[in-house]
Design an enzyme around this catalytic site. Structure first.
Site, PDB file in Angstrom:
ATOM      1  N   GLY A   1       0.806  -1.219   0.000  1.00 40.54           N
ATOM      2  CA  GLY A   1       0.000   0.000   0.000  1.00 40.54           C
ATOM      3  C   GLY A   1       0.835   1.263   0.000  1.00 40.54           C
ATOM      4  O   GLY A   1       1.753   1.420   0.820  1.00 40.54           O
TER       5      GLY A   1
ATOM      6  N   THR B   1     -25.433  -7.338  25.722  1.00 37.08           N
ATOM      7  CA  THR B   1     -24.711  -7.548  24.466  1.00 37.08           C
ATOM      8  C   THR B   1     -23.938  -6.313  24.011  1.00 37.08           C
ATOM      9  O   THR B   1     -22.767  -6.408  23.644  1.00 37.08           O
ATOM     10  CB  THR B   1     -25.707  -7.961  23.372  1.00 37.08           C
ATOM     11  OG1 THR B   1     -26.358  -9.174  23.767  1.00 37.08           O
ATOM     12  CG2 THR B   1     -24.986  -8.185  22.044  1.00 37.08           C
TER      13      THR B   1
ATOM     14  N   ASP C   1      -0.189   4.088   0.938  1.00 39.55           N
ATOM     15  CA  ASP C   1      -0.489   4.853   2.145  1.00 39.55           C
ATOM     16  C   ASP C   1       0.480   4.532   3.269  1.00 39.55           C
ATOM     17  O   ASP C   1       0.906   5.420   4.015  1.00 39.55           O
ATOM     18  CB  ASP C   1      -1.938   4.625   2.581  1.00 39.55           C
ATOM     19  CG  ASP C   1      -2.287   3.159   2.806  1.00 39.55           C
ATOM     20  OD1 ASP C   1      -1.545   2.268   2.328  1.00 39.55           O
ATOM     21  OD2 ASP C   1      -3.322   2.892   3.452  1.00 39.55           O
ATOM     22  N   ARG C   2       0.858   3.262   3.396  1.00 35.40           N
ATOM     23  CA  ARG C   2       1.809   2.884   4.447  1.00 35.40           C
ATOM     24  C   ARG C   2       3.154   3.570   4.231  1.00 35.40           C
ATOM     25  O   ARG C   2       3.742   4.127   5.163  1.00 35.40           O
ATOM     26  CB  ARG C   2       1.987   1.365   4.470  1.00 35.40           C
ATOM     27  CG  ARG C   2       0.733   0.581   4.805  1.00 35.40           C
ATOM     28  CD  ARG C   2       0.974  -0.917   4.717  1.00 35.40           C
ATOM     29  NE  ARG C   2       1.970  -1.365   5.681  1.00 35.40           N
ATOM     30  CZ  ARG C   2       2.520  -2.573   5.660  1.00 35.40           C
ATOM     31  NH1 ARG C   2       2.198  -3.438   4.711  1.00 35.40           N
ATOM     32  NH2 ARG C   2       3.409  -2.919   6.584  1.00 35.40           N
TER      33      ARG C   2
END
Length: 253
Positions: free
Chosen positions: A102, A181, A104-105
């Site tokens: 990616g 829950t 973006d990384r």
């Protein structure tokens, strides 16, 4: 000439307009599927400007990248620099498969390295659809990192792949356990993410040679960072957009 940086993610589209000094201004988050809104924002930015805009775009979402490309072509934008993989980002790398990794990384790594400088190892935590933790050596070399499920994706998976669990969006005040829950889900999603990031940070810090600087970015960073590191956590919004500025307009500060 106006300059615009854009980050196309899996759940958000972000734009920022650079100022006269080459620094990105405040970003705007836009809907993924509404070019009319894109046009309204773009017209507002360009109304006082002269000359065609220059764009730099990062994408991990090919269908949306194609749609944005068509939008820009319809607007007569001729100069667009695309960053579609990590291999296209000018950062020192010691990774495998950068041509499919990616962008973006790598852009977040580039921005963190420029902002913090060499001499100390850095861990970059990006909290979006996925949570990624990137390793940067004291010499500024990106070594890869870890990819985990982001909080929103975790909550949606529990909701969509079960028959009765509702969708939750836990915040920093999520309980550690619940009698019903919903609070039980909030506890599991939020504190499970906190625990995963804390464990990954601890494991990656072991062999870096010195205590790393930790930088946080992404939409969930303001929720997760204080829970992991406390109020002193370093959160830098729009790190990918800042990386785009460095990658696409290297002559700028």
């Amino acid at each position: 000439m106006p300059r615009i940086v854009a980050d196309i993610g899996n759940s958000r589209l972000k734009w920022a307009l650079l100022d006269e000094h080459g620094a990105s201004g405040p970003s705007v988050s836009l809907p993924l599927d509404d070019p009319k809104v894109w046009g309204v924002v773009l017209d507002g930015w360009l109304r006082p400007a002269t000359g065609p805009a220059t764009w730099a775009v990062s994408s991990v979402n090919p269908p949306l990248a194609a749609r944005l490309g068509a939008f820009l072509a319809d607007r007569g934008v001729a100069e667009v620099r695309w960053f579609l993989t990590a291999a296209e980002v000018p950062v020192a790398k010691d990774v495998e498969g950068a041509e499919t990794g990616g962008a973006d990384r790598a852009l977040a790594v580039l921005a963190a390295s420029r902002l913090l400088g060499p001499g100390r190892p850095i861990l970059v935590v990006s909290c979006g659809t996925a949570i990624t933790i990137e390793r940067i050596t004291p010499g500024g070399v990106w070594q890869g990192g870890a990819i985990a499920m982001g909080m929103g994706l975790c909550a949606r998976a529990l909701h969509h792949f079960t028959a009765q669990l509702p969708l939750v969006d836990p915040g920093r005040c999520a309980p550690s356990w619940g009698r019903s829950t919903v609070p039980s889900l909030e506890a599991g999603v939020f504190w499970g993410s906190v625990g995963a990031v804390r464990e990954l940070l601890a494991r990656q810090a072991v062999d870096l040679g010195a205590a790393p600087l930790v930088v946080w970015t992404g939409g969930d960073a303001f929720r997760l960072a204080p829970a992991v590191e406390g109020p002193a956590a370093r959160v830098i919004p729009d790190l990918v957009l800042q990386g785009l500025v460095h990658a696409a307009f290297p002559s700028e500060p």
